[in-house]
Design an enzyme around this catalytic site. Structure first.
Site, mmCIF file in Angstrom:
data_model
loop_
_atom_site.group_PDB
_atom_site.id
_atom_site.type_symbol
_atom_site.label_atom_id
_atom_site.label_comp_id
_atom_site.label_asym_id
_atom_site.label_seq_id
_atom_site.Cartn_x
_atom_site.Cartn_y
_atom_site.Cartn_z
ATOM 1 C CG ASN A 9 -77.624 -40.585 2.556
ATOM 2 O OD1 ASN A 9 -78.358 -40.796 3.529
ATOM 3 N ND2 ASN A 9 -77.962 -39.784 1.564
ATOM 4 N NE ARG A 90 -78.810 -36.325 3.933
ATOM 5 C CZ ARG A 90 -80.042 -36.624 3.551
ATOM 6 N NH1 ARG A 90 -80.351 -37.840 3.165
ATOM 7 N NH2 ARG A 90 -80.967 -35.704 3.535
ATOM 8 C CG HIS A 179 -82.543 -30.219 0.764
ATOM 9 N ND1 HIS A 179 -83.728 -29.722 0.289
ATOM 10 C CD2 HIS A 179 -82.603 -31.557 0.601
ATOM 11 C CE1 HIS A 179 -84.487 -30.722 -0.145
ATOM 12 N NE2 HIS A 179 -83.822 -31.848 0.048
ATOM 13 N NE ARG A 240 -91.196 -34.827 2.430
ATOM 14 C CZ ARG A 240 -89.882 -34.742 2.198
ATOM 15 N NH1 ARG A 240 -89.352 -33.653 1.694
ATOM 16 N NH2 ARG A 240 -89.107 -35.771 2.481
ATOM 17 C CD GLU A 383 -77.385 -33.428 -1.098
ATOM 18 O OE1 GLU A 383 -77.961 -33.463 -0.004
ATOM 19 O OE2 GLU A 383 -77.928 -33.781 -2.160
#
Ligand code: ADP
Length: 402
Positions: A9, A90, A179, A240, A383
């Site tokens: 990643n 990823r 996601h 955010r 993940e």
């Protein structure tokens, strides 16, 4: 045959890695390289016995990758004994081009690069990681696993913004969602826990980490999700805004004289829980709330009210919901947030048992009240395992085709 996959990643200044058995999910080693491109970088490598941190010099991802190889050689397990069969990468934005993982070749890299306009912070960094890993592991197949792919099953009515169709088509403006590897993994785990086939299972999945998104899953497939063209849309997050009237942008530009970069920074890095409460980390928000801080209390109300609205709207989308699923840092670890989110939603058939909600044990947890019509589950996400599984399946499929 070995099922060990190296999962990478790669961010703009960081590189996370893990060697995971795609069949069992057992990780043999993992690590994190931070501050790539800075004067001083560091690498932390974990194996079954230790966690070791080195100060290193990594001017770019290629140098970071060779430090990673050195860490395996010096600290173990060695890459030779691990017998890797693939590298899974990823990649954040697969756009309209990729609805499934793909074995990487030159044209795949060109498309990932072309999609950088949609994900300027992520795709270029993901691509750098891919190029560095290809050089480090030239004999292994490399597979790109996209964060957006799981959401490509969304019907047009969910992915289409009511924007001028010509503009939307020309600039590929639509809801993509993110996601995806987490939502996909967690949905399968939840269906398995419920003893149902994926195809028969309807879920609302709440991935609540620093970034946060909700997904409506019908029969194992994403039919709507809260993130949009970018990860900014939807739920309130660490820094955010999530949903906001787009006219706020024009208002701030015209009235406050803010530039597009200022507003980008404001919405993505200075808002959310940080902007509302002064704390980005949900643990700090909950602690401040307990200490009677009214700003933190008001911030949590905004956070959980937004969640309730998405849950309600996804009930309307799905019709029948088998379970509401909490996952990621906050979803897995904060009983307070779970309780505040569910409270008042009893009319939807939801309800949690306060004792079960506060239990902490590994694996999937059913925290539903006995009389709840809809289950509430806590499912730890993984993940890396999902990327490893998808990478191995992709390599095997392409071998079968050959
Ligand atoms: P990401 O991968 O998006 O960076 P994670 O899924 O690791 O995020 O989640 C990180 C967040 O989880 C932290 O910012 C923190 O707010 C939250 N978190 C972790 N443990 C707890 C806890 N016990 N209570 C509340 N929040 C927690």
């Amino acid at each position: 045959m070995s099922s060990q996959v190296l999962v990478i990643n790669s961010g703009s200044s960081s590189l996370k890695y893990q060697v995971v058995n795609a069949r069992t999910g057992v990780a043999a080693a993992s690590g994190l390289i931070e501050r790539i491109g800075y004067t001083h970088s560091h690498l932390t490598h974990r194996n079954n016995s230790d966690s070791t941190t080195w100060d290193i010099k990594a001017e770019d991802h290629a140098q970071a990758m060779s430090h990673m190889q050195q860490a395996f050689t010096t600290l173990g397990p060695t890459l030779g004994e691990l017998d890797l069969v693939a590298v899974g990468h990823r990649v954040v934005q697969g756009g309209y081009r990729f609805g499934a993982p793909v074995q990487i070749n030159d044209s795949v890299k060109t498309i990932i690069d072309e999609l950088s306009g949609l994900a300027p912070l992520h795709n270029p960094a993901n691509l750098e990681g891919i190029i560095a890993a290809e050089e480090a592991f030239p004999h292994l197949p490399h597979v790109a696993v996209f964060d957006t792919a799981f959401h490509m099953t969304m019907p047009a009515r969910a992915s289409t913004y009511a924007l001028n169709a010509e503009v939307a088509r020309q600039y590929r403006v639509r809801k993509y969602g993110f996601h995806g590897t987490s939502h996909s993994y967690v949905s399968k785990q939840a269906a398995q826990f419920l003893g149902q086939a994926d195809a028969d299972t309807n879920l609302i999945v709440l991935h609540l980490g620093n970034g946060a998104s909700a997904t409506a899953v019908a029969g194992g497939a994403s039919v709507d999700t809260s993130m949009g063209l970018t990860p900014l849309e939807g739920l309130v997050m660490g820094t955010r805004t999530g949903d906001i009237d787009p006219a706020v942008t024009m208002y701030l530009a015209r009235t406050a004289g803010m530039s597009m970069d200022d507003i980008d920074d404001l919405y993505n890095r200075r808002s959310g829980m940080l902007g509302l409460t002064g704390h980005q980390d949900m643990r700090d928000v909950v602690a401040a709330c307990r200490a009677g801080n009214t700003q933190a209390q008001a911030g949590l109300e905004v956070y959980t009210y937004r969640l309730k609205k998405y849950i309600g709207s996804y009930f309307a989308v799905l019709g029948r919901v088998d379970a509401l699923v909490f996952t990621a840092g906050i979803g897995e670890n904060s009983p307070d947030i779970r309780e505040l989110t569910i409270s008042g939603l009893e009319h939807l058939g939801l309800g949690i048992n306060p004792d079960r909600n506060r239990e902490s044990k590994p694996g999937v947890l059913d925290i539903s009240a006995d009389d709840a019509l809809v289950r509430t589950l806590v499912v730890p996400t993984n993940e890396e395992w999902e990327i490893a599984r998808q990478a191995l399946d992709t390599v095997q499929e392409s071998k079968d085709e050959a």
